[in-house]
Write a protein that holds these residues in place. Structure first.
Motif, mmCIF file in Angstrom:
data_model
loop_
_atom_site.group_PDB
_atom_site.id
_atom_site.type_symbol
_atom_site.label_atom_id
_atom_site.label_comp_id
_atom_site.label_asym_id
_atom_site.label_seq_id
_atom_site.Cartn_x
_atom_site.Cartn_y
_atom_site.Cartn_z
ATOM 1 N N VAL A 133 33.848 6.407 -84.225
ATOM 2 C CA VAL A 133 32.794 7.504 -85.353
ATOM 3 C C VAL A 133 34.073 8.400 -85.880
ATOM 4 C CG1 VAL A 133 31.690 9.822 -85.228
ATOM 5 C CG2 VAL A 133 30.981 7.590 -83.690
ATOM 6 N N ALA A 134 33.846 8.910 -87.094
ATOM 7 C CA ALA A 134 34.740 9.679 -88.088
ATOM 8 C C ALA A 134 34.351 11.120 -88.704
ATOM 9 C CB ALA A 134 35.708 8.546 -89.076
ATOM 10 N N GLU A 135 35.129 12.111 -88.753
ATOM 11 C CA GLU A 135 34.237 13.125 -89.527
ATOM 12 C C GLU A 135 35.065 13.796 -90.431
ATOM 13 O OE1 GLU A 135 33.830 18.033 -87.913
ATOM 14 O OE2 GLU A 135 33.332 15.816 -87.147
ATOM 15 N N ARG A 136 35.225 14.146 -91.445
ATOM 16 C CA ARG A 136 35.767 14.465 -92.542
ATOM 17 C C ARG A 136 36.036 15.389 -92.160
ATOM 18 N NH1 ARG A 136 37.894 13.546 -96.965
ATOM 19 N NH2 ARG A 136 36.702 10.910 -97.118
ATOM 20 N N THR A 137 37.422 16.132 -92.366
ATOM 21 C CA THR A 137 37.886 17.718 -92.142
ATOM 22 C C THR A 137 38.952 17.889 -93.552
ATOM 23 O OG1 THR A 137 40.091 17.256 -91.443
ATOM 24 C CG2 THR A 137 38.782 17.107 -90.015
ATOM 25 N N THR A 138 39.579 19.044 -94.119
ATOM 26 C CA THR A 138 40.550 19.641 -95.292
ATOM 27 C C THR A 138 41.038 18.300 -95.781
ATOM 28 O OG1 THR A 138 40.764 21.195 -93.637
ATOM 29 C CG2 THR A 138 39.674 21.465 -95.033
ATOM 30 N N ASP A 139 41.912 17.848 -94.209
ATOM 31 C CA ASP A 139 43.363 17.607 -93.939
ATOM 32 C C ASP A 139 42.750 15.686 -94.533
ATOM 33 O OD1 ASP A 139 44.728 19.367 -93.965
ATOM 34 O OD2 ASP A 139 44.772 18.858 -92.257
ATOM 35 N N GLY A 140 41.254 15.161 -94.059
ATOM 36 C CA GLY A 140 41.505 13.766 -94.496
ATOM 37 C C GLY A 140 40.292 13.003 -92.690
ATOM 38 N N PHE A 141 39.996 12.037 -92.221
ATOM 39 C CA PHE A 141 39.304 11.811 -91.433
ATOM 40 C C PHE A 141 40.017 11.445 -90.447
ATOM 41 C CE2 PHE A 141 36.595 9.822 -94.749
ATOM 42 C CZ PHE A 141 35.219 9.789 -94.501
ATOM 43 N N ARG A 142 39.266 12.288 -89.068
ATOM 44 C CA ARG A 142 39.637 11.826 -87.583
ATOM 45 C C ARG A 142 39.258 11.330 -86.886
ATOM 46 N NH1 ARG A 142 42.829 17.000 -87.204
ATOM 47 N NH2 ARG A 142 42.776 16.302 -85.186
ATOM 48 N N LEU A 143 39.398 10.563 -86.409
ATOM 49 C CA LEU A 143 38.113 10.382 -85.335
ATOM 50 C C LEU A 143 37.730 11.054 -84.263
ATOM 51 C CD1 LEU A 143 40.266 6.478 -84.350
ATOM 52 C CD2 LEU A 143 38.271 6.595 -84.962
ATOM 53 N N GLU A 161 44.086 2.501 -90.739
ATOM 54 C CA GLU A 161 44.146 2.031 -91.623
ATOM 55 C C GLU A 161 43.128 1.088 -92.239
ATOM 56 O OE1 GLU A 161 46.163 3.388 -94.942
ATOM 57 O OE2 GLU A 161 46.913 4.346 -93.026
ATOM 58 N N ALA A 162 43.073 -0.110 -91.500
ATOM 59 C CA ALA A 162 41.692 -0.648 -92.002
ATOM 60 C C ALA A 162 40.556 -0.058 -91.438
ATOM 61 C CB ALA A 162 41.448 -2.178 -91.169
ATOM 62 N N ASP A 163 40.123 1.107 -90.947
ATOM 63 C CA ASP A 163 38.773 2.001 -91.182
ATOM 64 C C ASP A 163 39.318 2.555 -91.653
ATOM 65 O OD1 ASP A 163 37.958 0.351 -88.639
ATOM 66 O OD2 ASP A 163 39.113 1.857 -87.231
ATOM 67 N N LEU A 164 39.920 3.205 -92.510
ATOM 68 C CA LEU A 164 40.277 4.608 -93.710
ATOM 69 C C LEU A 164 39.741 3.787 -94.797
ATOM 70 C CD1 LEU A 164 43.080 6.518 -92.985
ATOM 71 C CD2 LEU A 164 40.584 7.244 -92.933
ATOM 72 N N ALA A 165 40.162 2.015 -94.910
ATOM 73 C CA ALA A 165 39.557 1.362 -96.858
ATOM 74 C C ALA A 165 38.314 0.974 -96.422
ATOM 75 C CB ALA A 165 40.594 -0.117 -96.404
ATOM 76 N N TRP A 166 37.572 0.717 -95.286
ATOM 77 C CA TRP A 166 35.886 0.762 -94.995
ATOM 78 C C TRP A 166 35.499 1.530 -95.024
ATOM 79 C CZ3 TRP A 166 31.825 2.306 -92.814
ATOM 80 C CH2 TRP A 166 30.930 1.606 -92.827
ATOM 81 N N LEU A 167 36.242 2.593 -94.790
ATOM 82 C CA LEU A 167 35.484 4.095 -95.154
ATOM 83 C C LEU A 167 35.213 4.666 -96.678
ATOM 84 C CD1 LEU A 167 36.753 6.585 -92.307
ATOM 85 C CD2 LEU A 167 34.256 5.454 -92.623
ATOM 86 N N ALA A 168 35.719 4.297 -97.152
ATOM 87 C CA ALA A 168 36.526 4.501 -99.014
ATOM 88 C C ALA A 168 35.539 3.627 -99.282
ATOM 89 C CB ALA A 168 37.766 3.967 -99.249
#
Length: 321
Positions: A133-143, A161-168
């Motif tokens: 699970v990730a949460e968006r912050t003002t600095d981007g996603f954090r686990l 990075e692979a998870d960030l690409a999936w989220l995008a």
């Protein structure tokens, strides 16, 4: 001890004292399989359709992934017509121990067979594949990290990075504080099923959402004794999250699926003859007993296709030929 949600779910559900290695699902939540034998009849019709599509091969497989207590596999095997039974090979896949009353002709395995020619059904399996699970912050996603003993949460590092690409690609978010459930582990699990499908059809049935309607704060939930509870990953309850079936579909296509259909259980079962239609009233006068039996069946069918209940489940259907 702080863990990612994926690690916490893995331990809580499938660890040494995990929920699914200790409990029987029927004691905690209602599924289509447990609701009515009509669901097994529909799966059998799907299997017969696949058998015909494949030209009635010498062996045709039915694989039930996430089999739980093996009820679906056993019912389909029991209902199979006599002409099919000599060619039918049924495998129930689950990490739990083999149920003691499961018929001997049904194989029990911790993994999907290496090569399947026939039908694979994964009913409410992907929602229990652990994920982060990730949460968006003002600095981007954090686990999101969780304390398995209490369910308390805090933010950790950025996802890989692979998870960030999936989220995008699959889970657009707009505002700080919104959450996303990273479904890449489910994509990989589903792709592994499709890869093992030499010829035939794979069907995933689950609570689902799509990229144009992801829930902004996620779907993580716990269930115990038939009730919704806080998702504390201590092994005392089921931990589940809805499935991004559209992402799984893309993963299946990368794994070799040549056809893809995304629909609802209501539409899928109606196509298989499960409509929930009430019997004609004239039958009550000419055959009262038959009318009551037909009425009871109509009630069971109606539950399976109710768009506000089980009928709202997503169905992902993919084929390899």
């Amino acid at each position: 001890m702080w863990l990612t949600w994926r690690a916490a779910m893995e331990s809580a559900l499938y660890g040494e004292k995990g929920f699914y290695l200790r409990e029987r699902p029927s004691g905690h939540f209602r599924t289509s399989v447990g609701a009515s034998g009509v669901f097994a009849e529909a799966v059998l019709r799907e299997l017969l359709e696949v058998d015909e599509l494949l030209g009635r091969p010498p062996e045709v497989h039915l694989v039930d992934v996430g089999a739980g207590e093996g009820v679906l596999a056993a019912r389909v095997a029991e209902l199979a017509p006599a002409a099919l039974r000599p060619r039918l090979r049924v495998t129930a896949v689950d990490l739990a121990p083999r149920p003691p009353r499961l018929p001997e002709e049904i194989a029990w395995s911790a993994a999907c067979p290496e090569e399947v020619c026939g039908l694979v059904v994964a009913n409410e399996w992907l929602d229990n594949v652990p994920l982060d699970v990730a949460e968006r912050t003002t600095d981007g996603f954090r686990l999101v990290l969780v304390d398995p003993a209490t369910g308390e949460e805090r933010l950790g590092d950025a996802p890989a990075e692979a998870d960030l690409a999936w989220l995008a690609r699959w889970w657009p978010t707009r505002a700080a504080g919104e959450r996303a459930e990273i479904g890449r582990s489910r994509d990989d699990a589903w792709a592994e099923v499709v890869v093992r499908l030499a010829r035939g059809r794979a069907v995933a049935v689950d609570y689902a959402h799509s990229a144009d309607g992801r829930p902004p704060y996620g779907t993580l939930a716990g269930y115990r004794d038939g009730a919704l509870v806080a998702p504390v990953p201590d092994g005392s309850c089921d931990i589940t999250a809805h499935v991004a079936l559209d992402a799984c579909a893309a993963a299946g296509e990368r794994a070799g699926a040549v056809t893809t259909a995304l629909t609802t259980q209501r539409e899928a079962l109606r196509a298989l003859g499960v409509t929930g239609a009430r019997p004609p009233l004239d039958l009550a006068r000419t055959d009262p007993r038959g009318y009551l039996q037909a009425l009871a069946r109509a009630s069971q069918e109606a539950e399976l296709v109710d768009p506000g209940g089980l009928g709202g489940f997503g169905w992902l259907v993919q084929e390899r030929r």
